[in-house]
Design an enzyme around this catalytic site. Sequence first.
Site, PDB file in Angstrom:
ATOM      1  N   ASN A  13      -1.037   2.019   3.321  1.00 58.31           N
ATOM      2  CA  ASN A  13      -1.618   3.293   2.887  1.00 58.31           C
ATOM      3  C   ASN A  13      -2.647   3.759   3.924  1.00 58.31           C
ATOM      4  O   ASN A  13      -3.747   3.211   4.021  1.00 58.31           O
ATOM      5  CB  ASN A  13      -2.260   3.085   1.502  1.00 58.31           C
ATOM      6  CG  ASN A  13      -2.854   4.359   0.938  1.00 58.31           C
ATOM      7  OD1 ASN A  13      -3.285   5.236   1.684  1.00 58.31           O
ATOM      8  ND2 ASN A  13      -2.894   4.436  -0.383  1.00 58.31           N
ATOM      9  N   GLU A  44       6.470  -7.470  -2.870  1.00 56.37           N
ATOM     10  CA  GLU A  44       6.500  -6.940  -4.230  1.00 56.37           C
ATOM     11  C   GLU A  44       5.174  -7.271  -4.916  1.00 56.37           C
ATOM     12  O   GLU A  44       4.746  -8.432  -4.925  1.00 56.37           O
ATOM     13  CB  GLU A  44       7.658  -7.578  -5.005  1.00 56.37           C
ATOM     14  CG  GLU A  44       7.934  -6.846  -6.297  1.00 56.37           C
ATOM     15  CD  GLU A  44       8.918  -7.588  -7.197  1.00 56.37           C
ATOM     16  OE1 GLU A  44       9.009  -7.233  -8.379  1.00 56.37           O
ATOM     17  OE2 GLU A  44       9.570  -8.527  -6.701  1.00 56.37           O
ATOM     18  N   ASP A  73      -6.477  -3.869  -3.636  1.00 59.66           N
ATOM     19  CA  ASP A  73      -5.623  -3.368  -4.700  1.00 59.66           C
ATOM     20  C   ASP A  73      -6.509  -2.514  -5.589  1.00 59.66           C
ATOM     21  O   ASP A  73      -7.587  -2.946  -6.008  1.00 59.66           O
ATOM     22  CB  ASP A  73      -4.964  -4.490  -5.506  1.00 59.66           C
ATOM     23  CG  ASP A  73      -3.783  -3.934  -6.292  1.00 59.66           C
ATOM     24  OD1 ASP A  73      -2.805  -3.494  -5.659  1.00 59.66           O
ATOM     25  OD2 ASP A  73      -3.856  -3.892  -7.536  1.00 59.66           O
ATOM     26  N   TYR A 155      -5.221  10.246  -7.190  1.00 62.38           N
ATOM     27  CA  TYR A 155      -5.788  10.855  -8.394  1.00 62.38           C
ATOM     28  C   TYR A 155      -7.119  11.563  -8.129  1.00 62.38           C
ATOM     29  O   TYR A 155      -7.775  12.003  -9.067  1.00 62.38           O
ATOM     30  CB  TYR A 155      -5.974   9.777  -9.470  1.00 62.38           C
ATOM     31  CG  TYR A 155      -4.653   9.168  -9.935  1.00 62.38           C
ATOM     32  CD1 TYR A 155      -3.959   9.707 -11.016  1.00 62.38           C
ATOM     33  CD2 TYR A 155      -4.100   8.067  -9.282  1.00 62.38           C
ATOM     34  CE1 TYR A 155      -2.752   9.162 -11.436  1.00 62.38           C
ATOM     35  CE2 TYR A 155      -2.892   7.511  -9.693  1.00 62.38           C
ATOM     36  CZ  TYR A 155      -2.221   8.059 -10.767  1.00 62.38           C
ATOM     37  OH  TYR A 155      -1.020   7.530 -11.186  1.00 62.38           O
ATOM     38  N   LYS A 176     -17.369  11.211  -0.529  1.00 60.49           N
ATOM     39  CA  LYS A 176     -16.492  10.273  -1.245  1.00 60.49           C
ATOM     40  C   LYS A 176     -16.790   8.850  -0.787  1.00 60.49           C
ATOM     41  O   LYS A 176     -16.899   7.929  -1.598  1.00 60.49           O
ATOM     42  CB  LYS A 176     -15.001  10.585  -1.015  1.00 60.49           C
ATOM     43  CG  LYS A 176     -14.114   9.521  -1.680  1.00 60.49           C
ATOM     44  CD  LYS A 176     -12.616   9.715  -1.598  1.00 60.49           C
ATOM     45  CE  LYS A 176     -11.918   8.533  -2.294  1.00 60.49           C
ATOM     46  NZ  LYS A 176     -10.467   8.531  -2.212  1.00 60.49           N
TER      47      LYS A 176
END
Length: 199
Positions: A13, A44, A73, A155, A176
């Site tokens: 990301n 996974e 995470d 989000y 932020k």
Amino acid sequence: MKEKLKICVATNNEHKVGELRAIFNGYDVELYSLKDLNIVVDPEENGKTYAENAYIKAKATSAFTSIPVLSDDSGIEIDALGDHFPGIYSSRYATKNGGQEVTNKMLVEKCASSKARFIAHFVLLNLEKGSRHDFEGIVNGKVSSTIEGKGGFGYDPIFVPDGYDVTIASLSPEEKNHISHRYRASIALLEFLKNEKYI
Ligand code: IMP
């Protein structure tokens, strides 16, 4: 002069890498992305907690590099959707509902004003061979009643942090990066590295 501490950030990301680079700027740490190190890994994430998933990503990445590996995470928890949900499923929840934009639209209609929080769990592996250190950051807030702002990702356009009346996506990147869950976990990590004299 002391050499900077090299750390590999175990994520695909680019938003996360960018935010971490901005937060770590000014500290004696050099962050490398998977791309920088030509590492292709996408395990996974079948853990049941943020900590388990962060460990899965860090562990898989550590097979490809000898420098310490940091994984994040993270997710959003929206009380109106149930306990800790979507939480560790935040990314999959958006995909399942037709993508991030559609999901955000649905959430402002269905969950406006619900209490919510962003959580980031960091796992730092191999600071010393085989070592593991965990850090967590939380930012509390609520779901907005409209989609607002162009900054950030995921989000951010629907999340209003406590003490603000605009969404995170309406804040500048600098703002932020001074209040986010990722910032808070990073500060805990940097304090640890300073206290233990790694930086
Ligand atoms: P992960 O890559 O498995 O940790 O998934 C994290 C997911 O949580 C992302 O895909 C986003 O949907 C959400 N998320 C995590 N951090 C943020 C953030 O800073 N802003 C907005 N959404 C976030």
